[in-house]
Design a protein around this motif. Structure first.
Motif, short mmCIF file in Angstrom:
data_model
loop_
_atom_site.label_atom_id
_atom_site.label_comp_id
_atom_site.label_asym_id
_atom_site.label_seq_id
_atom_site.Cartn_x
_atom_site.Cartn_y
_atom_site.Cartn_z
N ASN A 185 0.84 -1.21 0.00
CA ASN A 185 0.00 0.00 0.00
C ASN A 185 0.87 1.25 0.00
O ASN A 185 0.55 2.25 -0.64
N GLN A 186 1.99 1.18 0.73
CA GLN A 186 2.92 2.31 0.74
C GLN A 186 3.49 2.52 -0.67
O GLN A 186 3.64 3.66 -1.13
N ALA A 187 3.78 1.41 -1.35
CA ALA A 187 4.33 1.51 -2.71
C ALA A 187 3.31 2.19 -3.63
O ALA A 187 3.66 3.04 -4.45
N LEU A 188 2.03 1.81 -3.46
CA LEU A 188 0.98 2.43 -4.28
C LEU A 188 0.85 3.92 -3.95
O LEU A 188 0.74 4.77 -4.84
N TYR A 189 0.92 4.22 -2.66
CA TYR A 189 0.84 5.64 -2.25
C TYR A 189 1.98 6.44 -2.90
O TYR A 189 1.78 7.57 -3.35
N LYS A 190 3.16 5.84 -2.94
CA LYS A 190 4.32 6.56 -3.50
C LYS A 190 4.06 6.98 -4.96
O LYS A 190 4.52 8.02 -5.41
N LYS A 191 3.28 6.16 -5.67
CA LYS A 191 2.95 6.51 -7.07
C LYS A 191 2.05 7.76 -7.09
O LYS A 191 2.23 8.66 -7.90
N TYR A 192 1.11 7.79 -6.16
CA TYR A 192 0.25 8.99 -6.08
C TYR A 192 1.05 10.21 -5.61
O TYR A 192 0.84 11.32 -6.07
N GLU A 193 1.97 9.95 -4.69
CA GLU A 193 2.79 11.06 -4.19
C GLU A 193 3.61 11.68 -5.33
O GLU A 193 3.78 12.90 -5.40
N ALA A 194 4.09 10.82 -6.22
CA ALA A 194 4.87 11.32 -7.36
C ALA A 194 3.99 12.20 -8.25
O ALA A 194 4.43 13.25 -8.73
N LEU A 195 2.74 11.77 -8.45
CA LEU A 195 1.81 12.62 -9.23
C LEU A 195 1.59 13.95 -8.53
O LEU A 195 1.54 15.00 -9.16
N ALA A 196 1.43 13.86 -7.20
CA ALA A 196 1.17 15.07 -6.41
C ALA A 196 2.30 16.07 -6.57
O ALA A 196 2.06 17.29 -6.64
N ARG A 197 3.53 15.57 -6.67
CA ARG A 197 4.69 16.47 -6.79
C ARG A 197 4.65 17.27 -8.09
O ARG A 197 5.24 18.33 -8.17
N GLN A 198 3.95 16.73 -9.08
CA GLN A 198 3.88 17.46 -10.36
C GLN A 198 2.81 18.55 -10.34
O GLN A 198 2.64 19.27 -11.32
N ARG A 199 2.06 18.62 -9.26
CA ARG A 199 0.97 19.60 -9.20
C ARG A 199 1.36 20.74 -8.26
O ARG A 199 1.06 20.72 -7.07
N ALA A 200 2.00 21.77 -8.81
CA ALA A 200 2.45 22.89 -7.98
C ALA A 200 1.26 23.66 -7.40
O ALA A 200 1.41 24.37 -6.41
N ASP A 201 0.09 23.48 -8.00
CA ASP A 201 -1.08 24.24 -7.54
C ASP A 201 -1.86 23.52 -6.43
O ASP A 201 -2.85 24.06 -5.93
#
Ligand code: FAD
Length: 399
Positions: A344-360
């Motif tokens: 689940n942490q590994a899956l979260y990390k994928k979302y976290e990477a997407l989140a980093r691309q959203r400066a807004d």
């Protein structure tokens, strides 16, 4: 602009629900859209409002306070709708920040576990050991050597089960942990990450307090009142019963602070993050006291609920009747607990990477960062997020 802003306090004084019909706003009427009016969203709303930012705070639930929401039930007893919330922290900064919005009632939480006909203190202490095994361990050294004699070495500690067995042995593990954990997580402790039970809190003393933090207290008038005070600012507009998705087309603010589930935000692009959900059965009884402690845990696998809470202990309210809630853990429903497993942490990390691309968009809170946090940790995280925002705004200005 602020003429149409209805603050929480005004809504309450006018007898309005905190869910005035949503009014379309021109693009970018606010500096921030904050999603979720729990501690994460509310602290950031308050901090940003005080530096002059205009904030639109929405929550899809019909109230503020997030999971800490409390209210008077039909019998006039203050209850926690989403289960017992006890404030405790070692952070002076968090405690003094929250003290701006509430006075406190000193409260030390105590929990008992029902084992057969016995009610024994949790965490395991000397009283627990004496009660369970019919012993007379009279000092800390005796209790320590008894516990050491129960511990069973485990060569490679991988799971939650290994942690517990290695520290207190198979019998105490089965008595207090196995059934409770299975009910709570829907998984056997052998399938749960060792981090869930990094350390089993056992005590050789007779101290039966559940928490040992420096600050242990409950907001004197409840959590919801604390939130009302926190959000009582003309720069904050609150809309409850409003899912942020209804606002997406309106471009209400250039920046979003999101404290809902991060996987929902990205429309489950990589699949849903697993959460454990809960259900509460609230009851009011015609008796002044129901049980001898605020919370009684039921570790037995034969009982379907995990624990019973009696709210008057938490609030100090004096009332001829009493309100309790039975707590059931379940797989589906509102997300409550991120399930701590490596995949689940590994899956979260994928979302976290997407989140980093959203400066807004800034992701905060228990659901926004997929981490089980206590209230004080969420407040601490929100305060530090605010400091970073404020610093980067100051740097932009200077440049
Ligand atoms: P939340 O309080 O969950 O707030 C998030 C908000 O976002 C929710 O109100 C939700 O409705 C809203 N939201 C989500 N999606 C959307 C959307 N699409 N649009 C609009 N709004 C949305 N901590 C302690 O310190 N002590 C305790 O004793 C304690 N007991 C707990 C007991 C239980 C049963 C649980 C589940 C948690 C407990 N906690 C406790 C943890 C505590 O609840 C959290 O630390 C805290 O509430 C997290 O705040 P938050 O703002 O991150 O999340």
């Amino acid at each position: 602009l602020v003429d149409d802003v209805v603050t929480a306090r005004q809504s309450l004084e006018l007898g309005l629900p905190l869910s005035a019909p949503h009014v379309a706003q021109p693009s970018h009427s606010y500096d921030y859209l904050i999603v979720g009016a729990g501690f994460a969203g509310a602290v950031l709303a308050e901090r940003l409002a005080t530096i002059g930012k205009r904030v639109f705070l929405c929550d899809r639930r019909p109230h503020i306070g997030g999971n800490t929401y409390d209210c008077f039930n039909e019998a006039g007893i203050l209850v926690h709708k989403y289960g017992p919330h006890i404030f405790h922290t070692n952070s002076e900064a968090v405690f003094s920040y929250l003290s701006r919005f509430t006075s406190w009632r000193p409260y030390e939480h105590r929990v008992l576990a029902k084992v057969g006909d016995m009610l024994l203190p949790i965490p395991i202490n000397r009283t627990t050991l004496n009660g369970l095994y019919g012993l007379e361990l009279t000092d800390e050294a005796m209790a320590a050597s008894f516990l050491a004699s129960k511990a069973e070495p485990v060569e490679h500690i991988r799971s939650s089960r290994d942690v517990v067995v290695s520290q207190v042995g198979e019998h105490l593990y089965r008595t207090f942990f196995e059934g409770y954990t299975r009910k709570q997580w829907g998984l056997d402790p052998s399938e749960l990450d060792k981090s869930v039970t990094a350390r089993v809190p056992t005590r050789t003393s007779t101290d039966d307090r559940y928490f040992l933090d420096i600050y242990q207290a409950m907001p004197a008038d409840g959590f919801t009142r604390l939130f009302e005070n926190m959000l009582d600012h003309p720069n904050i507009r609150i809309e409850t019963s409003l899912d942020y998705r209804e606002l997406l087309k309106e471009r209400i603010a250039p920046r979003t602070i999101f404290s809902g589930p991060i996987d929902h935000f990205f429309e489950h692009r990589f699949g849903p993050l697993p959460y454990r959900s809960l259900e509460f059965r609230h009851e009011t009884l015609d008796t002044e006291v129901f049980q001898p402690a605020a919370v009684v845990n039921y570790p037995s696998p034969d009982v379907p609920f995990t624990r019973i809470t009696e709210y008057k202990y938490l609030t100090g309210q004096v009332h001829p009747r009493t309100s309790i809630s039975y707590e059931y853990a379940k797989a589906d429903g509102d997300p409550y607990y991120p399930i701590p497993r490596p995949e689940n942490q590994a899956l979260y990390k994928k979302y976290e990477a997407l989140a980093r691309q959203r400066a807004d968009v800034i992701f905060v809170g228990r659901l926004g960062t997929y981490e089980y946090y206590n209230m004080d940790q969420v407040v601490g995280q929100a305060l530090s997020t605010f400091r970073k925002l404020n610093n980067s705004a100051a740097n932009e200005k200077a440049a």
